[in-house]
Scaffold this motif. Sequence first.
Motif, short mmCIF file in Angstrom:
data_model
loop_
_atom_site.label_atom_id
_atom_site.label_comp_id
_atom_site.label_asym_id
_atom_site.label_seq_id
_atom_site.Cartn_x
_atom_site.Cartn_y
_atom_site.Cartn_z
N ARG B 108 30.24 62.04 33.25
CA ARG B 108 29.22 61.14 34.21
C ARG B 108 30.02 59.81 34.40
O ARG B 108 29.48 59.47 35.94
N SER B 131 21.67 65.08 42.70
CA SER B 131 22.49 66.20 41.22
C SER B 131 23.41 65.18 40.42
O SER B 131 23.82 65.48 39.38
N GLY B 132 24.07 64.18 41.03
CA GLY B 132 25.23 63.59 40.59
C GLY B 132 24.96 62.74 39.71
O GLY B 132 25.78 62.34 39.02
N LEU B 134 22.41 63.17 37.54
CA LEU B 134 21.85 63.70 37.00
C LEU B 134 22.29 63.17 35.10
O LEU B 134 21.25 63.47 33.90
N GLY B 135 23.03 62.62 34.87
CA GLY B 135 23.75 62.44 33.65
C GLY B 135 23.12 61.21 33.00
O GLY B 135 23.27 60.34 32.35
N VAL B 137 20.08 59.78 34.85
CA VAL B 137 18.57 59.73 35.14
C VAL B 137 17.42 60.59 33.73
O VAL B 137 17.99 61.53 32.65
N ASN B 138 16.76 60.04 33.27
CA ASN B 138 15.93 61.14 32.03
C ASN B 138 15.64 62.76 32.90
O ASN B 138 14.89 62.71 33.28
N PRO B 139 16.08 63.21 31.75
CA PRO B 139 15.84 64.58 31.53
C PRO B 139 15.08 65.17 32.02
O PRO B 139 14.79 65.82 32.85
N TRP B 140 13.96 64.71 31.42
CA TRP B 140 12.43 65.49 32.05
C TRP B 140 11.98 65.94 33.53
O TRP B 140 11.78 65.69 33.28
N SER B 142 13.97 64.82 35.81
CA SER B 142 13.91 65.45 36.89
C SER B 142 14.33 66.83 36.45
O SER B 142 14.37 67.12 37.98
N LEU B 143 13.60 67.37 35.88
CA LEU B 143 13.29 68.92 35.97
C LEU B 143 12.55 68.95 37.03
O LEU B 143 12.31 70.09 37.27
N TRP B 147 11.81 61.62 40.83
CA TRP B 147 13.65 60.59 41.31
C TRP B 147 13.46 58.93 40.94
O TRP B 147 12.31 59.21 42.07
N GLN B 191 27.91 58.52 40.44
CA GLN B 191 27.79 58.75 39.36
C GLN B 191 28.94 57.40 38.44
O GLN B 191 29.10 57.19 37.43
#
Lengths: 377, 282, 459
Positions: B108, B131-132, B134-135, B137-140, B142-143, B147, B191
């Motif tokens: 990232r 999407s840049g 994604l590393g 933010v909160n992964p869940w 983001s799914l 945002w 990033q």
Amino acid sequence: MQRSRIIRNVFLIALIVAALGISYNVTGVDFPRLFRDLPKGGPILREFLSPDVFTREMETRTIEIDFPIPCGSAPAESEVPASGPRLVPSVNCADERQKFTLEGFDLEPNSEVIIRWNLPDDRTMTAIRTQTDANGYFTSEVEARPIAATKDGKPSQLEVDTNTPVGGMKPSQALKDVVDAMFVTIFMALLSTTIATFVAAPLSFFAASNITRKGVAGTTIYYVFRSFFNLMRSYDPLLMASVFGFWLSFGAFPGFLALTVVTIASLGKLFSEAIEGIDSGPIEALQATGSNQLQTVVYGVVPQIVPDFISFIIYHWDINVRISTIIGFVGGGGIGFYLSEQINGFHYDRAGTAIWAIVIVVWAMDFLSAEVRKRLT
Amino acid sequence: MSSLFHSTLIPCPSPNWREVGVRAEWRTIMLRIQNVTKTYPNGTQALKNVSFDVKDGEFLVVIGLSGSGKSTLLRCINRLIDPTEGKIFWDNTDITIASPAELRNIRRKIGMVFQQFNLVKRSSVMTNVLSGRLGYVNPWLSLVGIWPEEEKKKALQSLERVGIADKAYNRADALSGGQQQRVGIARALMQDPKLILADEPVASLDPVLSHSILQYLEQLNKEGITVICSLHFLDLVHRYATRVVALKDGVKVFEGSAQEIDRAKFKEIYGEEAQEVRAASL
Amino acid sequence: MEQSTVTNSRLGLSGLLSAVIPGLGQFVRGQRYRGVAILLGFLVMLATVVWYKNPLWYASPIAIWLWNVWDAASARQRSILLPVLFGLLAAYSIGWRVVGIDFSKADMNRARMIVRPMLRPDFIQERRERNTMWVPVQVPCAPEPPKAVREDGGKKATAIPDCGPVGETIIVSVSGMWPNTETNVVWQNPIGNSMMLGEGETSMLVLTTDENGSLTTAIRVPTTALVAAPDPTLPQLHRVYFDQYRPIGGYELSFIGNEVLKGALATVAMALIATVLAVLFAIPISFLAAHNLMSGNPVTYAIYVVVRTLLNILRSIESVIIAIVFVVIVGLGEFAGALALAVHSIAALAKLYSEVIEGIDPGPIEAIRSTGANWVQTVRYAVIPQIIPPFTAFTLYRWDINVRSATIIGFVGGGGIGFLIIELTRVNNMRGLSSVFIAIALVVVTLDYLSAKLRERLV
């Protein structure tokens, strides 16, 4: 080079001709018979084209006369009344297989006439259908059938019903039954398509070579799912329905299940091909940003495949509506079951109602899905 | 063109190293590539024992023919491809042995820009840029596509920096090639990278657009982001590179400044039949 | 954007309009597609719920109506997700009931009973050699019955007494058979029907010969021995058979296996004939159904409309239904099936072909014509090369579909392997059914693969 190509082509043509020849024989193609017997299809088609959609309230009147077969086996009708609704046969008794004329006078005008034999054992047998004219008169040739012979001194009766329409048109029972069955058919297609989608969507990832085919275990899983999809896809849903019918007894449920299983396989294959066709660039880009596996799938794979998936689902919904119209032929419920029942009972006019309903529904769904797909792309 | 980003750019935190010349030697080494070899399963040797260092703030250009191993080299750095042998050090950690979680943390901080842009064509520009992040933010969340507001603001700022904020809600494939590449740069910017890897970023673009894209990269470089970029055209190399590494058949055949590439060196790198082509005369 | 210009009173008006007729407000606001979609969705939902008269399900059209008013009265477009969800929810609850989905019916024991025999498909069997001997027995007794002794090639069979009425016990013995071998003892009446002699006459009487190849046993004249006799008092000679079997190595096609092969061949042949017939008719018809060729003047356009409508109607009717008519005309069998498949395929192919014709690129035609080529040459060099590959691809695709449909057209008497399926299901022969399924899979997958390869080479 040129020569070998010619040889190959000659060989191919010979092969095709041979295949056609064998097929011609095996199929028992008989065009003379088709043309000779084409008129046999006429009555059915005519009934198909005049479907039983509306009925009118009918009033039925019945007159009957004794008619001994053969002559002398029982007393014949003594005298014919001179006026009022009456039946006049050309002879008052007949021998077996003798033909005679039956006339009716002063019956209900413009009515349907059903001439029946009331057999001595209280069974009835419809002989002829005809129509009265504006004066309430009809004439028809009747055959003295051996089955109508006098039994134990009791003669058969000639019975004539006149059906006169009274009151307005209303939807016939057949129409109501057809609508009912059509709802079952459409729901069967809807449920099987959606449920199959939910099952096929995750499974299709296992059959996508770019996702699964890594290492021994992955390759095995890939081939297992691939072959499962290919195998199940090769069966017509009706075939499946005949086996599921064994298991779950008859009705719409086994038909629905058969349709679902075949749709899972078919959608699974289409989905997996869509997944195989995705662009790996965005996935690489997402991995490079440091996103995890799940994020990569959600942001890199899903947006690429969703439009294809939706288009396949609509396409299959279309197919499934078609198939669910006939899955009832093997006891699978819905309009197909109704249709096969009516055909087995020779009620071709009711079958016609069902066929027209099928044409309308399938055509409408075809149109709708084409519109939706057009809007998607 | 440059007036466009005067208003939005942050003042340069570090001086352009070209202007300070000798002092470059004192800069810290941010990336050390040590004897990296990559052999593909089909037996192709894409990289053979390549070693060099990358210093903080450099604009390092990798040149070479197609198939000389440039792409493989760049992808080995963020381990999109695992090198077969050798070590790659990033901030004193060896990338080649990093665990998946460590690797994500390293990745990232390294932005990447691709020849084919690698945008998700059917998603919006905004989603592509976000999407840049994604590393981070909160992964869940983001799914399901949720945002935080500040990330959205940041994405718009990134798009503003590359001059296409008005296209934020268009579908990515509705944009021209040059615009798509700018989205690619915006995605890398999200990033907060220390290093940007650019794999032939202008090879799919018109020569005129090439300069505009490279100028964005140059600008970022001036702001202190190290850039490793692979390029085809020598005139672009002369214009932008602070240092050049040349690969031929997976072997490093040259390392030095762009000015040192004379006719003989050129023939050595590109082969006897090569003719120098100019990308564009801007 | 434009929403800001919409004033509150106009929003109220469109809300009101949508309250009267769902979708009208949206339609008036200029969202025509949305308005029509809402109205259609609402009507379909309402019709379904009214038809089934379930008060609970009324919630769904009401919810859609409420959402529609809300949407029309809001400045922003509301997400369509909500009404779609309502609709699906209602459709599922109704559909679940109507289709009669009931997983409690899925009895695993029954499934096992079906699947277990299917794991042993009846396709090939061991080659066996038969060793048989019989002895005549008179039923009922005549005054002087013939001696119940018979010798044949070193084998000898006897019965004591020589005759008897139904139910009489008779001692039968045989010698000179294969030693230590299982032997079926079977009764056969004069017209050749076999009857079992085991417990309750419902099982086979199986005995093993001794080391000399002899056996002796008591049997009863079966109760059904005289069922088929025209006159039960007339003495007739029945037979008692002793049958032995032993494998002689190797395998052969079983009876069912043979039928399956024949059915598979008939199925493929039927599909081939149907496809060829369909192509012959579909090509000329497709030109009549091509919009670009027929829209020139009113007469041809009328022909176009009629042909299109007819094709659409025929395409909507599955070939199984069409087969019913042809079975009446040409009788049961493959020919009826082939004709039905052909008619359905004509409709399907003509539509696809006509779309190809509509999509012809005018560029090459222009180019060829500009070289001074005449009409025939233009067709030969500019039109045909463009349409042949897609025509062939569509035909191969149709042939694929026809093979699949041909497997089931026998359900209504259209011949092919479907006929066999009906017969096997009638007698619950799951082993036979299993070999049918295997054969179909092999045929369909093979042809699928072949036609996919061919299509790949064409495109």
